[in-house]
Design a protein around this motif. Structure first.
Motif: not given
Ligand code: SF4
Ligand code: SF4
Ligand code: SF4
Ligand code: SF4
Lengths: 165, 567
Positions: B305-309
């Motif tokens: 789920w990395k990043g802006d999620t």
């Protein structure tokens, strides 16, 4: 290496003869058999300690069924063996405070009597009890059920303490 | 400037000062009951009688002003005699209550009776009988027999707390304390009278008979009840906090703390809701698992789920160190900018004395440590929106009271994966897929920054399975030192908990991070390097009272520390 030798004991003529020595020994035995005995048939016959004796510490129970102890914790503090645990709680009685839990670890206790000496209420005293046998560690931790002893039973010790203040 | 001599020591002082103030400022102790440096002068206990040369009688040091050339004797024969007489008078009607009195062991009267009295009573009449166990209010109990009529409690309520509730009634040896008709001692600061009462006349109903002062360890800490962050002491026996008492800190709380902080701020440490070990949701059911398994599960899931999620909700109840690593974990490992804290404000519950609306101890610290949204598109509101719209799919929450935010919790229902790093069970942990049992403020080393910018050190008082009492910076009571595993009082309840900072550190390592810290002091060292406001600071430098960040330095009530001047 340094070795120490002990002088060898040389027997005299009479001792070498043996028989007189045996007779001497039998005489001693016979004499003792006829004398008044100092030993006791324990456990059938039990020794009653004098009031000065410091047996297992116990808690004094008053006639009205209430323990004297107010759970001040001084005995617990002074005990050099850290044998005593006290948890105070509130009571409706006039004295406000009583021990909800009072435990003495008889394996820790060294029967020094400091607890008795420090107690401001004369609530913990050294009883004449000297027989304590445990087979499990937990059995050696005496709670209030085992510690409470009536003031009458402890009268000789209480008397003794008062006369030696 | 004038010069006076106290016990042979020449002192430069001001004519506006009283003898006792001048003495304390220069480290000379003068015995006293009714005088208190933060209260008005009443001069009624007479304990501070000193001999002043050329004065016909001994005078009370607390209300006699200094004059140039004054020669004062605190320990001359006359002064000692006067003191012994005062002690004898006070003890005439004082009951022999020490064995049942909660004050015993920390009682001024007991200490003074030992130091300054002849140790014998000539009084063989009946002592006066008065009311005992009187509830003056919901939190304070009064014993009229023990009261020595010093009026400290009255003056505190009236002058400092601003709630006139107590007064003297009757005269002579019948004098006693009562609440005004129709009133109770129930102001939000009422329990401070317990600490300043020099005897055991005022005691805490909550702490009543729980433990002796000498059976507990005393660890300096910081109250987590609100943004003031009052300095306090945590009193622990058998690994359980039994009470909190305020600790003198003239840069934060002087000598006081509020009743709510004192009684409630530590309850969650020993509450039944405490999470005892990590938990993992498997096929819809939460199961207790070991740390390795729980951390591995969290790390492997978060990797997808990395990043802006993904978003991180850090905690204003955690230390600066915890928050620093939360921020680094979010930005460097998860590479998300969705990072914020939840506010916990009780509007209106604030005053000039201590209470703050912001009911968290470290909101300011979380901000300074890096938990600051880069812009409005990444703050709490945006996170909630993102969750609602399904843009944000995974959340890591370390706020133990997140469940109090209905809006946030509702949005959290939409998330696909939730990691909770908290100490107590709540709607949040019920929802969470991985629950990592966190330690509380009482179980870790770290720093809190209060709303005024005072950075204070908190020390662990309760131990978890992570540490041993004899290893860390723990205060140890006699019982802690000598308990064996066979003693019931040696077997203590310990939670399998880790600080949030440590958890973020471990997660980061599992997810390929190049950093990890074992000790909060290492984290702080790093923070001192990276964060401008903390440059040059160390744990040692924070000392007992902390350090004020920024240029505005706090004013002090006194030019000395009252609790440091001892007989
Ligand atoms: S010293 Fe006496 S009153 Fe105090 S706790 Fe021990 S037995 Fe009880
Ligand atoms: S007799 Fe000594 S060792 Fe035993 S409980 Fe009393 S104070 Fe402790
Ligand atoms: S107030 Fe102090 S001196 Fe008085 S009974 Fe309590 S401990 Fe003893
Ligand atoms: S209750 Fe305590 S503080 Fe109040 S007047 Fe009496 S002794 Fe002083």
């Amino acid at each position: 290496m340094e070795v120490r030798t002990q002088d060898k004991y040389t027997l005299t003529f009479w001792e070498k003869l043996y028989i007189p020595e045996i007779l001497k020994g039998m005489k001693l035995t016979l004499e003792q058999m006829l004398k008044k005995k100092d030993t006791r048939e324990y456990p059938e016959e039990k020794w009653v300690p004098p009031p000065s004796y410091r047996g297992a510490p116990v808690l004094v129970l008053e006639r009205n069924g209430v323990e004297r102890c107010v759970a001040c914790g001084l005995c617990s503090r002074v005990c050099p063996a850290l044998a005593i645990e006290v948890q105070a709680a509130e009571t409706e009685h006039e004295k406000e405070r009583y021990p909800e839990l009072f435990e003495i670890n008889m394996l820790r206790c060294i029967f020094c009597g400091f607890c008795e000496e420090v107690c401001p209420e004369e609530a913990i005293v050294m009883s004449p009890t000297y027989e304590m046998v445990f087979t499990r560690y937990e059995d050696a931790i005496f709670g209030k059920d085992k510690l409470l002893m009536s003031a009458e039973e402890l009268a000789p010790r209480l008397e003794f303490l008062r006369s030696h203040r | 400037m004038i010069t006076i001599t106290i016990d042979g020591k020449e002192i430069q002082t001001e004519p506006s000062k009283t003898i006792i103030e001048a003495a304390f400022e220069h480290g000379i102790y003068v015995p006293h009951f009714c005088w208190h440096p933060a209260l008005s002068i009443s001069g009624n206990c007479r304990m501070c009688l000193v001999e002043v040369e050329k004065m016909p009688k001994q005078v009370i040091a607390c209300s006699t002003r200094c004059m140039d050339g004054m020669v004062v004797h605190v320990n001359s024969e006359k002064a000692v005699q006067a003191r012994e007489a005062v002690m004898e008078f006070i003890l005439i009607n004082h009951p022999l209550d020490c064995p049942i009195c909660d004050e015993a062991g920390e009682c001024k009267l007991q200490d003074y009776a030992y130091h300054y009295s002849v140790g014998e009573s000539r009084f063989d009449e009946e002592k006066g009988l008065k009311r005992k166990r009187v509830a003056l209010g919901p939190r304070v109990l009064f014993d009229a027999e023990r009261c020595i009529s010093c009026s400290r409690c009255i003056r505190f309520c009236e002058d400092l707390a601003g709630y006139p509730e107590l007064t003297f009634v009757e005269r002579g040896d019948h004098v006693t304390i009562e609440t005004f008709p129709g009133r109770q001692l129930e102001n939000p600061y009422s329990m401070n009278v317990i600490d300043i009462c020099p005897v055991g006349a005022l005691t805490s109903r909550d702490f009543r008979f729980k433990a002796r002062a000498w059976d507990m360890s005393e660890t300096p800490g910081v109250c987590p009840g609100c943004a003031r962050g009052c300095s306090m002491d945590m009193w622990v026996r058998q690994n359980e906090i039994l009470r909190l008492t305020p600790r003198e800190n003239q840069e934060v709380n002087n000598f006081w703390m509020c009743d709510r902080g004192r009684l409630e701020s530590f309850r969650h440490v020993h509450e039944e809701t405490r999470i005892e070990q990590p938990m993992l949701r498997k096929d819809g059911v939460q199961l207790a698992v070991g740390w390795d398994e729980a951390l591995a599960a969290a790390a492997s899931e978060l990797r997808s789920w990395k990043g802006d999620t993904v978003a991180v909700i850090a905690s204003p109840y955690d230390t600066c160190e915890d928050n620093f690593l939360a921020a680094r974990f979010a930005r460097e490992i998860l590479t998300t900018q969705f990072l914020d804290i939840l506010p916990h404000v009780e509007a209106g519950d604030q005053d000039e004395f201590l209470l703050r609306e912001d009911k968290t101890p470290n909101s300011a610290g979380a901000r300074i440590a890096g938990v600051t949204p880069v812009d409005d598109a990444h703050n709490l509101d945006s996170i909630v929106e993102g969750l609602q719209s399904g843009k944000i799919k995974a959340v890591v929450v370390s706020d133990v009271r997140a469940h109090e935010h209905a809006g946030f919790m509702q949005a959290l229902g939409k998330a696909q994966f939730v990691v909770a790093i908290v100490s107590n069970a709540s709607a949040l942990t019920e929802r969470a897929d991985v629950v990592l049992s966190a330690s509380t403020f009482a179980e870790k080393l770290g720093t809190f920054l209060n709303f005024e910018g005072q950075l204070q050190l908190l020390r662990p008082a309760v131990n978890t399975t992570e540490n041993e009492r004899w290893m860390g910076a723990f205060a140890m009571s006699r019982l802690d030192k000598f308990a064996s595993e066979f003693d019931r009082w040696g077997r203590m309840k310990r939670y399998d908990a880790r600080s949030a900072g440590r958890v973020f550190s471990l997660l980061a390592q599992l997810m390929g991070g190049k950093w990890g810290y074992d000790h909060p002091e290492d984290i702080f060292e790093e923070m001192a390097k990276r964060i401008e406001a903390l440059h040059g600071l160390t744990y040692e430098g924070l000392g007992r009272w902390g350090v004020r960040l920024g240029s505005e330095q706090p004013g002090h009530l006194l030019p000395y520390k009252y609790s440091d001047v001892r007989p």
